[in-house]
Design a protein around this motif. Structure first.
Motif: not given
Length: 507
Positions: A232, A234, A270-271, A274, A302-303, A312, A337, A407
């Motif tokens: 996962a 970036l 986190e994340n 996707d 999730t984003i 985020n 980020e 993440n």
């Protein structure tokens, strides 16, 4: 007469050795007992020098200190950001080393004054950490001396005053060691009885606290936390939806637990998705189906996109209802980020800056989730576990358990994930709350307010922790006084330097 070059020849390597000990003091090596030697050796290398020569030794010591234990930053963006960050942090580090050496020369402490100087050196060290943790662009809230101690009995100092107080205690031990070696003999020698009493207090206090620190929970809730073992990162170029599928697959492990029918909250990292279920109907359907099968509210990273801005985010999802609350990361990581002052920094490293084409906006909501009428959770995202203010806000907001959703996939098999888990362990003691540290790839664990581990998953494997997690509502001294200690220490550090500066001018 000035310091001769041959003297710097041994002082610079000694300072570098002090910095190098960070490699072994911080997790994963975690030889916590050597942590006080870091400030001790740097003091031995610089006391007796003038300001600028001490700054030079401090510069070398600082570069070795940072690069040796945060080399994992290079795994993400290469060596340039690592060197840039270490150099930026060195600005604070080297100046504080120079200020401490300057103070020693002006003070010329003797006898009991040597113990007070050791206190002053610890104060300056801790103030330097505060500056580096907050400036610029929100600072780099890592690499504090206290973060070497998650597995040590000394970790109980955070119960009283947070990470800053523990750093102060360790730096004071190192300061006493240094002045003891330099002034152990002669009529102006350090008062050994006073020094031994101080050292005893620094060691015995956390030992006693560790025995007595056993808070009573108000209740327990069954929490299922899932580690999806997903790539996962970036900049990973996986098929859309693959990270979500990883976590859906790993969540099947929940149903193998004897507590699977009693889950009160399902937690992903986190994340973990996707695909934003607020915009992707198929992702929303899969997430809701899992939440319904588990029979519990569901929080996951999730984003999200709102008003043309990217966040985020962590969503709180009710089965059959959908997202009922959300939290956006309040402090995105600069140059990872988001890019502050993009046009300026692009002049120096356009390729690196362009790797972060669209930054995340800063969240403005608190991380308090009302999971049910008798269950309030506080959530934070990734590096926010290292931010003092975030934890204080969650506890004051009524959080009964802390969810640290992270993440770590970008950092591979490095020390980063163990360092971050260690911070989470310290935060459990500091806040008086259980901390559920759940990662995409690990290290995932649940830490109790005593510092003990309730459950842990092997990194880079699918896994699920399904545990009865105690909830707490009390307030530790650190939550009441930690910020006050930081402010008081800042005043003390600046005040003593100012006082000796004024005395010099009057003379």
């Amino acid at each position: 007469m000035g310091v001769k070059i041959p003297e710097l020849v041994w002082r610079i390597p000694l300072g570098a050795l002090g910095g190098l000990l960070a490699l072994y003091a911080f997790p994963t090596e975690n030889i916590w007992i050597i942590a006080p030697l870091i400030p001790a050796l740097i003091l031995l290398a610089t006391l007796g020098l003038g300001f600028w020569k001490a700054v030079l030794v401090g510069f070398v010591a600082s570069q070795v200190f940072y690069i040796s234990h945060i080399e994992w930053i290079a795994l993400y963006l290469g060596p340039v950001p690592l060197i840039a960050l270490s150099t930026l942090m060195t600005f604070f580090f080297a100046l504080s080393v120079g200020a401490t050496a300057w103070l020693y020369k002006k003070w010329k402490p003797k006898k009991s004054g040597l113990l007070f100087f050791a206190v002053a050196s610890a104060s300056i060290w801790t103030f330097r950490e505060f500056l580096a943790n907050n400036f610029p662009y929100g600072g780099f809230p890592w690499s504090r001396l206290s973060m070497t101690q998650p597995s040590s009995f000394m970790n109980q100092w955070v119960y009283f005053g947070g990470l800053s107080l523990l750093s102060f205690a360790l730096a004071l031990i190192g300061g006493i060691m240094a002045v003891w070696l330099l002034h152990r003999r002669g009529r102006n020698a350090i008062r050994k009885t006073s020094a031994l009493i101080t050292l005893s207090v620094l060691v015995i206090t956390p030992l006693i606290t560790g025995v007595a620190n056993n808070p009573e929970p108000i209740t327990t809730k069954t929490i299922a936390a899932v580690q999806g073992n997903a790539n996962a990162g970036l900049f990973s170029n996986l098929e859309r939806g693959s990270i979500l599928e990883n976590h859906l697959s790993a969540s099947e492990l929940i149903f193998q637990s004897e507590l699977s029918g009693q889950v009160d909250l399902l937690v992903w990292p986190e994340n973990a998705s996707d695909l934003d279920p607020l915009r992707d109907k198929e992702a929303a359907k899969k997430i809701d189906e899992l939440a319904t099968r588990v029979g519990a509210p569901f929080t996951f990273g999730t984003i999200t996109t709102r008003g043309g801005e990217n966040f985020n985010s962590t969503l709180l999802w009710e089965p059959g209802v959908g997202a009922v609350d959300f939290y956006d990361k309040q402090q995105p990581v600069p140059f990872a980020e988001f890019v502050p002052d993009r046009e300026f920094w692009r002049l120096f490293a356009p390729t690196l800056i362009d790797m972060v084409p669209e930054g995340f906006s800063f969240g403005t909501r608190d991380g308090i989730f009302e999971v049910s009428d008798d269950f309030t959770a506080g959530t934070l995202i990734c590096f926010e576990i290292a931010e003092d203010s975030i934890l204080r806000e969650l506890v004051s907001g009524g959080a009964e358990v802390i969810l640290s959703q992270t993440n770590n996939a970008d950092f591979g098999y490095s020390d980063e994930t163990y360092q971050q888990a260690g911070i989470a362990q310290l935060r459990a003691i500091e806040t008086g709350r259980a901390v559920v540290n759940i990662s995409t790839v690990g290290l995932s664990a649940i830490y109790l307010p005593t510092g003990k581990v309730l459950s842990e998953l092997t990194w880079y494997q699918e896994g699920a922790m399904v545990e009865k997690v105690p909830l707490y509502s009390g307030t530790t001294p650190a939550m009441l006084l930690g910020q006050t200690f930081e402010f008081a220490n800042m005043i003390a550090a600046i005040g003593i330097l100012f006082a000796f500066g004024i005395r010099r001018k009057r003379r």
